[in-house]
Design an enzyme around this catalytic site. Structure first.
Site, PDB file in Angstrom:
ATOM      1  N   ASP A 152      46.057  39.901  42.689  1.00 33.55           N
ATOM      2  CA  ASP A 152      44.829  40.093  41.914  1.00 33.55           C
ATOM      3  C   ASP A 152      44.325  38.750  41.387  1.00 33.55           C
ATOM      4  O   ASP A 152      45.054  38.011  40.730  1.00 33.55           O
ATOM      5  CB  ASP A 152      45.092  41.040  40.742  1.00 33.55           C
TER       6      ASP A 152
ATOM      7  N   GLU B 296      51.271  44.936  43.750  1.00 32.94           N
ATOM      8  CA  GLU B 296      50.244  44.069  43.164  1.00 32.94           C
ATOM      9  C   GLU B 296      50.879  43.019  42.264  1.00 32.94           C
ATOM     10  O   GLU B 296      51.619  43.340  41.333  1.00 32.94           O
ATOM     11  CB  GLU B 296      49.227  44.860  42.340  1.00 32.94           C
TER      12      GLU B 296
ATOM     13  N   ASP C  30      45.647  37.343  38.008  1.00 33.31           N
ATOM     14  CA  ASP C  30      44.314  37.560  37.461  1.00 33.31           C
ATOM     15  C   ASP C  30      44.285  37.350  35.950  1.00 33.31           C
ATOM     16  O   ASP C  30      43.372  36.715  35.415  1.00 33.31           O
ATOM     17  CB  ASP C  30      43.868  38.987  37.795  1.00 33.31           C
TER      18      ASP C  30
ATOM     19  N   SER D 140      37.912  44.301  39.696  1.00 34.67           N
ATOM     20  CA  SER D 140      39.112  44.775  40.397  1.00 34.67           C
ATOM     21  C   SER D 140      38.990  46.217  40.849  1.00 34.67           C
ATOM     22  O   SER D 140      39.598  46.601  41.861  1.00 34.67           O
ATOM     23  CB  SER D 140      40.340  44.612  39.502  1.00 34.67           C
TER      24      SER D 140
END
Length: 428
Positions: free
Chosen positions: A31, A253, A258, A80
């Site tokens: 991410d 993930e 992120d 996202s």
């Protein structure tokens, strides 16, 4: 044996031959991991005692690039939720949408198709398990912010009478153990094993569905985690519990790349990238032993506008990111009440703080300003730049190994990745 699969791509009907279609698919989302992150990680991981800059697992797996924009009604920069929906369903939608189209109607995801086919399904993430990306593969909701509703749907929604997910690993106590509903108890009563200490994951029995929650929201930063590398632990556990004769679909993930990008925190970002790199190295070996497995990694978008080099200086010095004893966020928590900020800051950062750097630490009076001061010191020492605290619209890298990986070579749109996965699932 080659099988012909027809799928719709960019409005054109294309026929592609898929050989060695995978039994197992592992989809990984870094991410916020734009191309600057994988480049920076190569320099971060470089052995300075050799003249060459060594390649990384990202370099070995790189096969292409992908565009990331949401539906054009929301412009060129995705969030996202829309990014996950595109990667999971092949459908462009609005920012904030979880598994729904522009009309807020549910769209099928690759994970859901895998479940319908009789494969086991799971998610292993470092965010809460009902966050935008895992939800985009496993749920349907008009807003990513409806966290309780999304958590409830993991229990309430079924596919042909079965729970959507066999394995759920990540954070989320806040949403699964609430005053109005205790989903942990409900899952346990439905036959799930539950664990809340990652150190005990190896003790969990294989053969029963598994729910593991290891944080109120996300799990601790990689820099703060006592075992240091938590994503490889989550990934290995998920794979072990999903393996079966019919195959599985697993979403992994690296969520907090992120979060580091939003905070403009290069030290946390590189630690999260290392956590992901170790996971990929393990998966490389797994694919060698299990050649009927496909691993695809990409990002939903890039975050922060990370730049390697800043202020016109032609250099980047990652050493300042390597000596930290904890995350900058946790350093800020410890420094804020301290009356010996200079001494403590030097100890926790791993280098002696200068008088100029000390000034920003002394004047910080909130956790936010202290965190920002710590990150700024590391930025200046490493010569790191940032353009935003939000997302950017740049193309992101695509990585793939294993059965069917050749289909992801070249440039594509994020929706194409989902369409190719649908085709591979249907081809077997």
């Amino acid at each position: 044996m080659k099988q012909l699969v027809t799928y719709l791509l960019a409005g054109l009907c294309c026929t592609t031959a898929f050989a060695n279609t995978p039994k197992n698919i592992i989809m990984i989302v870094g991410d916020g991991m734009g191309p600057a992150y994988t480049t920076a990680y190569r320099m971060f991981a470089d052995n300075a005692s050799t003249p060459a800059v060594e390649s990384t697992v990202f370099d070995r797996m790189l096969v292409g690039m992908a565009s990331t924009h949401p539906d054009f009604s929301d412009g060129y920069v995705t969030d996202s939720a829309a990014g996950a929906t595109a990667l999971s369903s092949g459908v462009k939608t609005y920012n904030g949408a979880i598994g729904v189209d522009l009309d807020k109607k549910s769209v099928q995801t690759v994970l859901e198709l895998a479940k319908k086919q009789g494969r086991k399904t799971g998610i292993a993430v470092t965010s809460q398990i009902n966050h935008a990306t895992p939800a985009g593969f496993s749920a349907h909701n008009e807003s990513r912010h409806n966290y309780n509703e999304i958590a409830d749907s993991y229990f309430d929604n079924r596919i042909e009478g079965k729970f959507v997910l066999d394995v759920m690993l990540g954070g989320g106590w806040k949403y699964f153990k609430r005053e109005d509903r205790n989903l942990v108890n409900e899952f346990q009563q439905a036959g799930y094993q539950y664990i809340d200490d990652m150190a005990n994951l190896s003790k969990v029995k294989v053969g029963k569905p598994l729910l593991g929650l290891f944080g109120d929201k996300g799990v601790p930063w990689a820099l703060d985690f006592k075992h240091k590398n938590r994503l490889p632990i989550l990934a290995k556990t998920a794979v072990k519990h999903l393996e079966n004769d019919k195959g599985f679909f697993l979403l992994i993930e690296a969520s907090q790349i992120d979060w580091a990008g939003h905070a403009n925190d290069v030290a946390a970002a590189m630690a999260e990238m290392h956590d992901l790199a170790l996971t990929l190295q393990w998966l490389e070996n797994y694919v060698l032993k299990n050649p009927d497995t496909l691993v695809v990694l990409t990002a939903d978008h890039s975050t922060g506008g990370l730049t390697i080099g800043a202020r016109g200086v032609y250099d980047w010095v990652p050493d300042a990111t390597k000596a930290l004893k904890m995350s900058p966020e946790k350093i800020a928590q410890q420094l804020l009440p301290s009356k010996q900020r200079w001494t403590l800051a030097s100890e926790l950062l791993g280098f002696e703080v200068s008088q100029d750097e000390l000034q920003s630490i002394i004047t910080a009076d909130t956790h936010k300003t202290m965190h920002r001061a710590i990150c700024k010191i590391i930025d200046n020492r490493s010569n790191t730049g940032w353009t935003t605290s939000g997302h950017t619209g740049v193309d992101v890298p695509v990585f793939a190994i294993g059965a069917g990986s050749e289909n992801f070579i070249g440039h594509s749109d994020n929706t194409d990745i989902a369409k190719k996965m649908f085709a591979l699932l249907k081809a077997r």
